[in-house]
Motif scaffolding. Sequence first.
Motif, short mmCIF file in Angstrom:
data_model
loop_
_atom_site.label_atom_id
_atom_site.label_comp_id
_atom_site.label_asym_id
_atom_site.label_seq_id
_atom_site.Cartn_x
_atom_site.Cartn_y
_atom_site.Cartn_z
N GLU A 41 0.83 -1.21 0.00
CA GLU A 41 0.00 0.00 0.00
C GLU A 41 0.87 1.26 0.00
N LYS A 42 1.94 1.21 0.76
CA LYS A 42 2.80 2.39 0.83
C LYS A 42 3.55 2.59 -0.50
N THR A 43 3.99 1.48 -1.07
CA THR A 43 4.69 1.57 -2.36
C THR A 43 3.81 2.25 -3.40
N CYS A 44 2.52 1.88 -3.37
CA CYS A 44 1.61 2.41 -4.38
C CYS A 44 1.51 3.93 -4.30
N GLU A 45 1.68 4.47 -3.09
CA GLU A 45 1.57 5.92 -2.97
C GLU A 45 2.72 6.62 -3.70
N ASN A 46 3.74 5.88 -4.04
CA ASN A 46 4.89 6.48 -4.72
C ASN A 46 4.99 6.08 -6.17
N LYS A 47 3.98 5.42 -6.68
CA LYS A 47 3.99 4.99 -8.08
C LYS A 47 2.84 5.67 -8.80
N THR A 48 3.02 5.90 -10.09
CA THR A 48 1.93 6.53 -10.82
C THR A 48 0.79 5.53 -10.99
N TRP A 49 -0.38 6.09 -11.31
CA TRP A 49 -1.58 5.25 -11.41
C TRP A 49 -1.36 4.10 -12.38
N PHE A 50 -0.65 4.37 -13.45
CA PHE A 50 -0.43 3.32 -14.45
C PHE A 50 0.60 2.32 -13.95
N ASN A 51 1.65 2.80 -13.33
CA ASN A 51 2.76 1.91 -12.96
C ASN A 51 2.44 0.97 -11.82
N LEU A 52 1.51 1.39 -10.94
CA LEU A 52 1.33 0.55 -9.76
C LEU A 52 0.55 -0.72 -10.09
N LEU A 53 0.05 -0.79 -11.33
CA LEU A 53 -0.70 -1.99 -11.71
C LEU A 53 0.14 -3.25 -11.50
N ILE A 54 1.42 -3.16 -11.81
CA ILE A 54 2.24 -4.38 -11.72
C ILE A 54 2.35 -4.88 -10.29
N LYS A 105 2.31 13.75 -15.56
CA LYS A 105 1.35 13.82 -16.68
C LYS A 105 0.45 12.59 -16.57
N GLY A 106 0.46 11.72 -17.52
CA GLY A 106 -0.25 10.45 -17.41
C GLY A 106 -1.70 10.57 -16.98
N ILE A 107 -2.13 9.57 -16.23
CA ILE A 107 -3.51 9.54 -15.77
C ILE A 107 -3.64 10.46 -14.56
N ARG A 108 -4.62 11.35 -14.62
CA ARG A 108 -4.85 12.27 -13.49
C ARG A 108 -6.31 12.23 -13.10
N PRO A 109 -6.70 11.35 -12.20
CA PRO A 109 -8.12 11.30 -11.81
C PRO A 109 -8.49 12.53 -10.98
N PRO A 110 -9.78 12.81 -10.89
CA PRO A 110 -10.21 13.95 -10.06
C PRO A 110 -10.00 13.64 -8.58
N LYS A 111 -10.10 14.68 -7.76
CA LYS A 111 -10.00 14.48 -6.32
C LYS A 111 -11.18 13.64 -5.85
N GLY A 112 -10.96 12.85 -4.84
CA GLY A 112 -12.07 12.09 -4.30
C GLY A 112 -11.61 10.71 -3.88
N ASP A 113 -12.56 9.95 -3.37
CA ASP A 113 -12.23 8.59 -2.99
C ASP A 113 -13.29 7.64 -3.52
N VAL A 114 -12.89 6.41 -3.73
CA VAL A 114 -13.80 5.47 -4.36
C VAL A 114 -13.46 4.07 -3.86
N ASP A 169 -5.81 12.68 -4.66
CA ASP A 169 -5.76 14.12 -4.41
C ASP A 169 -5.59 14.89 -5.71
N GLY A 170 -5.89 14.22 -6.80
CA GLY A 170 -5.83 14.89 -8.08
C GLY A 170 -4.46 14.85 -8.73
N SER A 171 -3.51 14.19 -8.08
CA SER A 171 -2.16 14.15 -8.66
C SER A 171 -2.00 12.90 -9.51
N ASP A 172 -0.79 12.62 -9.93
CA ASP A 172 -0.58 11.49 -10.82
C ASP A 172 -0.36 10.19 -10.06
N ARG A 173 -0.49 10.24 -8.75
CA ARG A 173 -0.34 9.00 -7.97
C ARG A 173 -1.30 9.02 -6.80
#
Lengths: 359, 443
Positions: free
Chosen positions: B57-70, B367-376, B394-398
Motif C-alpha cells: 500500500e505504501k509503495t503504491c503511494e509512490n507509483k503513478t496510477w499506471f505503474n502501480l498496476l504491476i 502527466k499520465g492519468i490524473r483522476p479527479p479528487k475524491g475517494d472510491v 488528491d488529483g495528482s498522478d499518484r
Amino acid sequence: MAADVLIVLAKAVLAMTWTLLLALFLTWVERKESAVMQDRIGANRASIFGLRLFGLFQPFADAIKMFFKEDFVPSFARKPLHWLAPAVSFFCVSVTMIAVPFGDAIRLFGRRIPLQVADLDAAVLFVLAMLGLGVYGILTGGWASANRFGLIGSLRGAAQLISYEVALGLSLVGLIMVFPSLRLSRIVEYQGGLLFGVLPKWGIFLQPLGFAVFFLAGLAETKRVPFDLPEGESEIIGFYTEYSGLKFGLFMFTDFLEVIVFAALAATLFFGGWQVPWLGDGGFVFPWGGRIAAAPWAVTVLRVLSFNLKVLFFCWLQILVRWTYPRLRYDQVMDLGWKVLVPAGAFNILATGLVLAVR
Amino acid sequence: MDPRTRLERQARPASLLLNMGPSHPAMHGTMRIMLELDAERILNAECEIGYLHRGFEKTCENKTWFNLLIYTDRLNYVSPLINNLGYAMTMEKMLGLAVPERAQLIRVLMSELSRVSDHLTCLAAMAMENGAFTVFLYMMKAREFLWDVIEQTAGARMTTSYIRIGGVRADLRPGWREALAAAVRGTRAVLKDVSGLLDRNSIFIGRTRGIGAISREDALSYGWTGPCLRSTGIAYDVRKAHPYLVYDRLAFDVPVGEHGDNYDRYSVRMREMEQSLRLLEQTAALVPEAAPLPAGPVLEPDEAIRASRRRRASGRIRLSPNLEGSEKERQPGLMTPDRPVGVPPKEDAYTTMEGLISHFLFFMNGKGIRPPKGDVYFSVEGGNGEVGFYIVSDGSDRPYRLHLRAPCFHAVAALEQLIRGRLIADVIPTFGSLNMIGGEIDR
C-alpha cells in the motif's frame, strides 16, 4: 558342524542381500508407480554410461547422495541416542526376515537345506516381538533430537505401533488355531492342502476376517499413508525432523524394509508362502483331473518364484494404497485400532474357536 | 520489554508450546502459528502474519496510477488477473470510464480462468495437507491447462499485468477458442477424478467434516466473504450481489454449503469451479471472432521510422512480441475511447510526431492519468472472496492512499477460533481450506 555354520551363514547373507536389494528396488517401484498414478514420468535421469533403464539406477544415485550428505546433528541433541536410533530401527526390522521361509528345501551334497535362515520354534512371536522392538528406534530418535516436532512424532509412533501390535497379534491367534504351529515353515506346509477339494488351503480362505484385521494393522505398522502419523510430513515433519544424510536414509530404508517384511508375512501366513496352488512335490495335480509332472528342481524354482511374486504383489498393493488415500488423524487411528480392529480380532478368535469346536 | 508473545506469557506451565512456521512445510512460508498443546490437543493458538510484508500500500503511494498496476499482480499470486481487474475497475469507477464490450468479455474469461486456478491451488494444497498427494498433482496438472491459456494471451503466467485501466492490454491470440475448450475439457476430467477420489472418501470426510466449523453469525462478524462465507450457507457473491462486467447477462449458480466446515469449503470450491467452467463456455461463445488485421506489407519498426521521415507511413508495423495483440487496429475493441488511460498505440509513436508526444506525456511524471479528487471503493469477486480497492486521489498522478481489502485477511483472523480445542493434525487442513495467500494478507 562347520558345514552347518557355513550353510546358515550363506543363507543369512543371501536373505539379507535379497531383502536389501528388494528394498532398493522398491524405492524405484515407489517412484515409478506413484508417477504412473499421478500422470508423471518419475525419476529417469540416473544413468550408467548412458544406460538409463527407466531410472533403475536411481536407487543407487539416492544411496550415494545419502552417503555424501552432511550428517547434521543438532548441538542440543543427545548424540549417542541420536546415533543409535536409526540403527535400532533398521536392525529390528531387517532381522525379522530370518524367520521367513523363502521356499521349500533343496537337496545339495546329500544334505536337505531348508530355504529359511532359521526355523524358529516361535517364529510368529519372534517376528511380532522384533517389530515391536522397532518402536524403540522411533522413540529414541524423536527424544534424542530434542525437537518438539520430533518428540510429537515419536510419541505418535509409539502409541500407534503399540496399539496396532495388539490388533496384529489378535489377528494371528485365529490363524494359529487353524494351523496349530508357531513355526512359519509349518504354517506354510499346512497351507499346501486343498479346501473343498478345489481351493488351495490358504490362510486367506480359512481366516478372511483375520486377514482383514492383519492387513489393516500391518499397514499401520508400516507407518505409511493413511497411517503415516509419526511422519505426517505436512503437519509435524516427523520423528526424523532432525535427521539428515545416511541416518535419515536408514530411517527411510527401514520404511521400505517394513513394507517388505509385512508383504512377506502376509504372503507366508495368509497366501500359502512358497506354495503354488495344486503343485505337489511331484508336479501339478489339478482338481479337475489332469496332472503335469515336474522335476524337483523345477518345483523348487516355481515355489521360490511363487513366494517372490506374492511378496512383490503385496509391496505393489501397499504402494497403491499409499498414493491413493489421505492421512487419518491421531484420534481416528486410535479409534480404528482399539474400537474396530481389536474387537474384530477378538471376534475372529471366538468364531474360529466355535467352528473348530463344532467340527 | 518482554520479548515473549501473548501466548507464551499466558500459557500454563505444564503445556507444550509448539512453534509452527514460518519455516514449516504447510505454512506457505509466510505465517507463524504458536500452539499451546496438551499432548495432541490445542488449548490455545496464536497466529502471526507479516512474514511476506512488502509494503504494497505504501509503495503504491509512490507509483503513478499506471505503474502501480504491476504491484497488484503480486497480491494474490495465484489469481493475479483478478487483482488487476479489481484495481482497473476501481480506477474506471473513479474516472467514469466505459469499457468496450469485447474487453469486458475477455476480462470475464480471465477472471474465471483465474478463479478456477485459485480454487484448484487451494484444494490441491488442502488435499496434500491431508496426505492425499496424488490429488495435489492432479489439480496442479489442471492448473497448468488453465495457465497455458492465460499465458497464451497475457504472455505471462503469474505477473500478467494484463487487465489495464480502461480495458485489456492485448487481444486474444489466434487459436484461443480451441485452447480454451481443451483446457476446460481437461479441467473437467480432473475435477471428476478428484471428486471420485475425495467426495465420498471416508478418510477425507472424517478429516474434514465438522472440522473448522464456523457459524454464519461468526463468519459475518469476522468479515468473511467468498467461498469461505458461502460454505456457511450465505449466498453472497459479488458477481451476483453487485454485478459488474457482463456477469448479469450470464447464467451461473452460487453454490452454498451448510455447516461452514472444511468439507463444505472443499465442496463449495469444487462446485464453484464447475460454475466457472460453465461461465467460461458461455463467455467464449459471446466473444466475436476478431476482425483480421489489414493485409499488406508489414514494416519493421526501423523501416517505418525511416519512411515516416519523408511521408506518413502506410501499412502495418511489426511490433515487439510483448506488444503482440495490441496493434492499433485492435485497440477500439480493447481500450476505452473516452480518455487516454492506456498506452497510446505504438505505431503512432513510431511514425507520427503527435503519437510520440502523447507517448511521452503518458509516461512522464506528473502527466499520465490524473483522476479527479475524491475517494472510491470498488470490489470484485476474487478467488477467495471480495477483493476490494479503496483509493483516495488528491488529483495528482499518484494515489494519496490505496487500501486493499484482502479477503483472506478476514478469513485467517478466525483461524485461532477454528482450531482451538482441535488436534494438531486439524490445524493444517483448516488453515489450507481458508486459502491464505501471503502476498495478499501482508500488504
